[in-house]
Design a protein around this motif. Structure first.
Motif, PDB file in Angstrom:
ATOM      1  N   SER A   1     -21.639  -5.367  22.976  1.00 52.05           N
ATOM      2  CA  SER A   1     -21.813  -4.908  24.111  1.00 52.05           C
ATOM      3  C   SER A   1     -20.033  -6.254  24.737  1.00 52.05           C
ATOM      4  O   SER A   1     -20.020  -7.459  24.386  1.00 52.05           O
ATOM      5  N   VAL A   2     -19.909  -5.136  26.155  1.00 49.32           N
ATOM      6  CA  VAL A   2     -19.469  -6.321  27.082  1.00 49.32           C
ATOM      7  C   VAL A   2     -19.430  -5.534  28.472  1.00 49.32           C
ATOM      8  O   VAL A   2     -19.706  -4.191  29.102  1.00 49.32           O
ATOM      9  N   TRP A   3     -19.745  -6.648  29.414  1.00 47.74           N
ATOM     10  CA  TRP A   3     -20.591  -6.189  30.737  1.00 47.74           C
ATOM     11  C   TRP A   3     -19.139  -7.253  31.531  1.00 47.74           C
ATOM     12  O   TRP A   3     -18.655  -8.042  31.686  1.00 47.74           O
ATOM     13  N   SER A   4     -19.346  -6.694  32.592  1.00 45.82           N
ATOM     14  CA  SER A   4     -17.910  -6.387  34.164  1.00 45.82           C
ATOM     15  C   SER A   4     -18.393  -5.443  34.743  1.00 45.82           C
ATOM     16  O   SER A   4     -18.954  -3.986  34.983  1.00 45.82           O
ATOM     17  N   SER A   5     -17.987  -5.893  36.004  1.00 41.21           N
ATOM     18  CA  SER A   5     -17.727  -4.601  37.446  1.00 41.21           C
ATOM     19  C   SER A   5     -16.875  -4.038  37.524  1.00 41.21           C
ATOM     20  O   SER A   5     -16.727  -3.375  38.042  1.00 41.21           O
ATOM     21  N   ASP A   6     -15.799  -4.220  36.830  1.00 36.74           N
ATOM     22  CA  ASP A   6     -14.784  -2.689  36.430  1.00 36.74           C
ATOM     23  C   ASP A   6     -14.689  -2.349  34.720  1.00 36.74           C
ATOM     24  O   ASP A   6     -15.033  -3.110  34.182  1.00 36.74           O
ATOM     25  N   GLU A   7     -15.309  -1.098  34.915  1.00 33.51           N
ATOM     26  CA  GLU A   7     -15.613  -0.595  33.657  1.00 33.51           C
ATOM     27  C   GLU A   7     -13.981  -0.691  32.769  1.00 33.51           C
ATOM     28  O   GLU A   7     -13.696  -0.167  31.590  1.00 33.51           O
ATOM     29  N   GLU A   8     -12.850  -0.407  33.387  1.00 30.92           N
ATOM     30  CA  GLU A   8     -11.952   0.520  32.784  1.00 30.92           C
ATOM     31  C   GLU A   8     -11.498  -1.282  32.307  1.00 30.92           C
ATOM     32  O   GLU A   8     -11.129  -0.866  30.683  1.00 30.92           O
ATOM     33  N   ARG A   9     -11.795  -2.369  32.080  1.00 35.04           N
ATOM     34  CA  ARG A   9     -11.175  -3.531  32.139  1.00 35.04           C
ATOM     35  C   ARG A   9     -12.610  -3.926  30.489  1.00 35.04           C
ATOM     36  O   ARG A   9     -12.012  -4.547  29.753  1.00 35.04           O
ATOM     37  N   ALA A  10     -13.545  -2.827  30.809  1.00 38.23           N
ATOM     38  CA  ALA A  10     -15.038  -4.191  30.245  1.00 38.23           C
ATOM     39  C   ALA A  10     -13.894  -2.590  28.888  1.00 38.23           C
ATOM     40  O   ALA A  10     -14.367  -3.055  27.946  1.00 38.23           O
ATOM     41  N   VAL A  11     -13.693  -1.241  29.477  1.00 39.43           N
ATOM     42  CA  VAL A  11     -13.689  -0.219  28.330  1.00 39.43           C
ATOM     43  C   VAL A  11     -12.640  -0.946  27.729  1.00 39.43           C
ATOM     44  O   VAL A  11     -12.392  -0.544  25.909  1.00 39.43           O
ATOM     45  N   ALA A  12     -11.328  -1.297  28.411  1.00 39.59           N
ATOM     46  CA  ALA A  12     -10.503  -2.070  27.212  1.00 39.59           C
ATOM     47  C   ALA A  12     -10.743  -3.379  26.186  1.00 39.59           C
ATOM     48  O   ALA A  12     -10.619  -3.259  24.712  1.00 39.59           O
ATOM     49  N   PHE A  13     -11.765  -3.611  26.780  1.00 39.13           N
ATOM     50  CA  PHE A  13     -12.088  -4.711  26.367  1.00 39.13           C
ATOM     51  C   PHE A  13     -12.744  -4.637  24.926  1.00 39.13           C
ATOM     52  O   PHE A  13     -13.084  -4.596  23.864  1.00 39.13           O
ATOM     53  N   ALA A  14     -13.882  -3.008  25.304  1.00 41.18           N
ATOM     54  CA  ALA A  14     -14.871  -3.119  24.155  1.00 41.18           C
ATOM     55  C   ALA A  14     -13.970  -2.359  23.053  1.00 41.18           C
ATOM     56  O   ALA A  14     -14.114  -2.217  21.635  1.00 41.18           O
ATOM     57  N   ARG A  15     -12.586  -2.059  23.086  1.00 40.23           N
ATOM     58  CA  ARG A  15     -11.882  -0.934  22.618  1.00 40.23           C
ATOM     59  C   ARG A  15     -11.278  -1.972  20.852  1.00 40.23           C
ATOM     60  O   ARG A  15     -10.736  -1.650  19.681  1.00 40.23           O
TER      61      ARG A  15
ATOM     62  N   PRO B   1     -23.068  -9.796  19.198  1.00 41.27           N
ATOM     63  CA  PRO B   1     -22.053  -9.812  20.100  1.00 41.27           C
ATOM     64  C   PRO B   1     -22.715  -9.028  21.249  1.00 41.27           C
ATOM     65  O   PRO B   1     -22.693  -7.842  21.900  1.00 41.27           O
ATOM     66  N   ALA B   2     -22.966  -9.870  22.447  1.00 48.52           N
ATOM     67  CA  ALA B   2     -22.931  -9.377  24.267  1.00 48.52           C
ATOM     68  C   ALA B   2     -22.015 -10.087  24.550  1.00 48.52           C
ATOM     69  O   ALA B   2     -22.002 -11.268  24.670  1.00 48.52           O
ATOM     70  N   VAL B   3     -20.954  -9.707  25.252  1.00 47.99           N
ATOM     71  CA  VAL B   3     -19.458 -10.748  25.599  1.00 47.99           C
ATOM     72  C   VAL B   3     -19.741 -10.157  27.456  1.00 47.99           C
ATOM     73  O   VAL B   3     -19.951  -8.922  27.900  1.00 47.99           O
ATOM     74  N   PHE B   4     -19.758 -11.250  28.432  1.00 52.06           N
ATOM     75  CA  PHE B   4     -19.934 -11.135  29.775  1.00 52.06           C
ATOM     76  C   PHE B   4     -18.896 -11.609  30.189  1.00 52.06           C
ATOM     77  O   PHE B   4     -18.174 -12.652  29.844  1.00 52.06           O
ATOM     78  N   LEU B   5     -17.622 -10.667  30.885  1.00 49.39           N
ATOM     79  CA  LEU B   5     -16.681 -11.452  31.670  1.00 49.39           C
ATOM     80  C   LEU B   5     -16.565 -11.671  32.499  1.00 49.39           C
ATOM     81  O   LEU B   5     -17.797 -12.122  33.542  1.00 49.39           O
ATOM     82  N   ASP B   6     -15.728 -12.263  32.802  1.00 54.12           N
ATOM     83  CA  ASP B   6     -16.223 -13.303  33.859  1.00 54.12           C
ATOM     84  C   ASP B   6     -16.245 -12.976  35.784  1.00 54.12           C
ATOM     85  O   ASP B   6     -15.933 -13.561  36.867  1.00 54.12           O
ATOM     86  N   ASP B   7     -15.760 -11.382  35.626  1.00 50.32           N
ATOM     87  CA  ASP B   7     -16.580 -10.437  37.583  1.00 50.32           C
ATOM     88  C   ASP B   7     -17.843 -10.514  36.631  1.00 50.32           C
ATOM     89  O   ASP B   7     -17.918  -9.340  37.266  1.00 50.32           O
ATOM     90  N   ALA B   8     -18.557 -10.200  35.576  1.00 53.17           N
ATOM     91  CA  ALA B   8     -19.337  -9.265  35.427  1.00 53.17           C
ATOM     92  C   ALA B   8     -20.842 -10.284  36.400  1.00 53.17           C
ATOM     93  O   ALA B   8     -21.118 -11.253  36.525  1.00 53.17           O
ATOM     94  N   PRO B   9     -21.508  -9.316  36.975  1.00 52.57           N
ATOM     95  CA  PRO B   9     -22.787  -9.658  37.589  1.00 52.57           C
ATOM     96  C   PRO B   9     -24.778  -9.591  37.294  1.00 52.57           C
ATOM     97  O   PRO B   9     -23.978  -9.186  36.164  1.00 52.57           O
ATOM     98  N   PHE B  10     -24.582 -11.294  37.561  1.00 51.10           N
ATOM     99  CA  PHE B  10     -25.590 -11.433  36.381  1.00 51.10           C
ATOM    100  C   PHE B  10     -27.121 -11.143  37.339  1.00 51.10           C
ATOM    101  O   PHE B  10     -27.768 -11.731  37.602  1.00 51.10           O
ATOM    102  N   ASP B  11     -26.842  -9.752  37.882  1.00 51.31           N
ATOM    103  CA  ASP B  11     -28.055  -9.255  38.653  1.00 51.31           C
ATOM    104  C   ASP B  11     -29.195  -8.742  38.353  1.00 51.31           C
ATOM    105  O   ASP B  11     -29.236  -9.077  36.883  1.00 51.31           O
TER     106      ASP B  11
END
Length: 466
Positions: free
Chosen positions: A382-396, A228-238
């Motif tokens: 994978s998890v996608w977010s503009s906040d790396e700490e938030r992404a790492v917490a989700f990835a755990r 799975p690839a999870v985009f959190l609500d702050d992930a940029p679609f750049d």
């Protein structure tokens, strides 16, 4: 005789190899066992010298080997060069790391002397798939040979040619057999095989595990993933992120165990995500002849694979990228994004191994985490977010052997990063020190202090182990 066709031009025979009968497998394994007796007694410096020369020989032949790999698998030439180049780098990393990982250790203190050794198993059977035949074989061959094992490798009959040449370049106690399930069964079930390393599908893994289990032969299994690839609500679609995601999805036509296979996006952002994904595919995804300049995706591996892929193109199916291929000449499939399929759709719940990917909306992070963790194939995520700490917490919280943040491929990753799985997807740890450890057994020599020559007799002999 096994003939290999070119998936991009299926009337073209790329080459052939002789099929190995079960009786011939028996002779090969006996010869490998004799190799092992000599090789395990060879100093590690000489063993690593063989691997160093192998890396040089493969690197010298990289151009020709890459073209051959592209022709027999349908992978684009750049990907083939990358795979073989990575195999060379991995060989050299093993040469550098093996003396550290395989060194014996010794403790001598008031409790006595303890020596910990790392010894090879014997004959290792390496059974590998067609989608990355060089690197997935080298991950087994290099550490096994460095440790002092002999190796018999059996590639898929869908990609036997490049590995056959590489085995000839390496030489030493490395042998190859060719064939289908009967050949694999004769190898994995041989009484002189002391360890089996397998990468492939679940059905093959069950068969290998059953054969090995009858003989209590230890195994290394990696059986794929439905990543799975999870985009959190702050992930940029750049553009850069979307370009990475598209290529992580459709490399080798989506026929990669660690490809992004399920995309999860907040429901309110789904339409924007789809637009960004389509735009990225238009920029970076070109389907065509894998030897042609500018092509980034070739055909699937076979007619059966093409039929299976076409059956997944249902519902709200959006064609992706530029399609510059002729399906009448090769096994080409137009890559597609399927928008909002049902959560129980086969495209979602099973590893598709095809250039078709689903994207699903979600409204709650706990719910999407549960969906991402559902199923038996816990290889990667994978998890996608503009906040790396938030992404790492989700990835755990992923139930996966490895997790990426804001990407979904190994580009730029260190060889120190292990590659493995949880659940039923993989029992092995490749690409890192854990991978080297798979090919040695730990043996201990212990001289307790109380029983050394000249030591006073213990007041309480029962305090010491018998």
């Amino acid at each position: 005789m096994i003939q290999r066709e070119n998936p991009a031009r299926f009337t073209e025979i790329v080459g052939s190899v002789a099929e190995t009968s079960p009786i011939e497998v028996d002779a090969v394994v006996w010869a490998a066992d004799a190799d092992f007796r000599r090789w395990s007694a060879t100093p590690i410096e000489e063993r690593l010298g063989l691997l160093t020369r192998a890396a040089e020989a493969i690197e010298d032949a990289l151009g020709d080997l890459s073209v051959l790999l592209a022709r027999e698998t349908g992978k684009v030439l750049g990907d083939c060069r990358g795979e073989i180049g990575f195999a060379v780098r991995f060989l050299r990393w093993v040469v550098a790391q093996a003396p550290i990982s395989y060194a014996e250790s010794e403790v001598d203190d008031d409790r006595g002397r303890l020596i910990r050794q790392h010894k090879p198993y014997g004959v290792v059977a390496a059974i590998t798939p067609w989608n990355a035949p060089v690197i997935l074989s080298m991950l087994k061959i290099a550490p096994a040979l460095a440790a002092g094992n002999a190796v018999v490798v059996k590639p898929s009959p869908l990609a036997p040619l490049t590995l056959d040449r590489i085995v000839a370049l390496i030489g030493g106690p490395l042998r190859i057999v060719h064939g289908g399930p009967a050949t694999g069964a004769a190898l994995a079930g041989h009484d002189l095989v002391r360890k089996v390393a397998f990468t492939g599908g679940a059905a093959g893994g069950r068969a290998v595990a059953a054969l090995a289990g009858e003989r209590l032969t230890p195994t290394v299994l990696e059986l794929g993933g439905n990543d799975p690839a999870v985009f959190l609500d702050d992930a940029p679609f750049d553009d850069a992120a979307m370009d990475r995601l598209v290529m992580a999805t459709f490399a080798t036509g989506g026929q990669v165990c660690m490809a992004a296979k399920r995309l999860y996006v907040p429901s309110r952002q789904l339409a924007d995500f789809v637009d960004a994904y389509l735009a990225a595919a238009k920029r970076v995804l070109v389907t065509g002849d894998p030897l042609a300049d500018g092509v980034t995706m070739g055909p699937v591996i076979s007619a059966a694979a093409r039929k299976a892929a076409e059956q997944l193109r249902t519902g709200d199916c959006r064609d992706l990228g530029r399609f510059e291929a002729d399906p009448d000449l090769g096994y080409f499939v137009r890559p597609a994004l399927v928008v909002a399929p049902g959560p129980g759709d086969p495209l979602v719940v099973a590893e598709q191994f095809a250039p078709v990917v689903p994207v699903l909306g979600y409204d709650d992070e706990d719910a999407v985490l549960a969906a991402a963790n559902a199923g038996d194939l816990g290889l990667g995520a994978s998890v996608w977010s503009s906040d790396e700490e938030r992404a790492v917490a989700f990835a755990r919280r992923f139930e996966a052997g490895f997790a990426f943040v804001n990407t979904h491929n190994r580009t730029g990753m260190s060889l120190r990063a292990p590659f493995g799985g949880v659940k039923r997807s993989g029992w092995g740890r490749e690409y890192a020190e854990e991978g080297l450890a798979e090919y040695v057994q730990t043996c201990v020599i212990h001289a307790p202090a109380g029983f050394r020559p000249g030591a006073p007799a213990p007041e309480n002999p029962a305090a010491y182990p018998v």
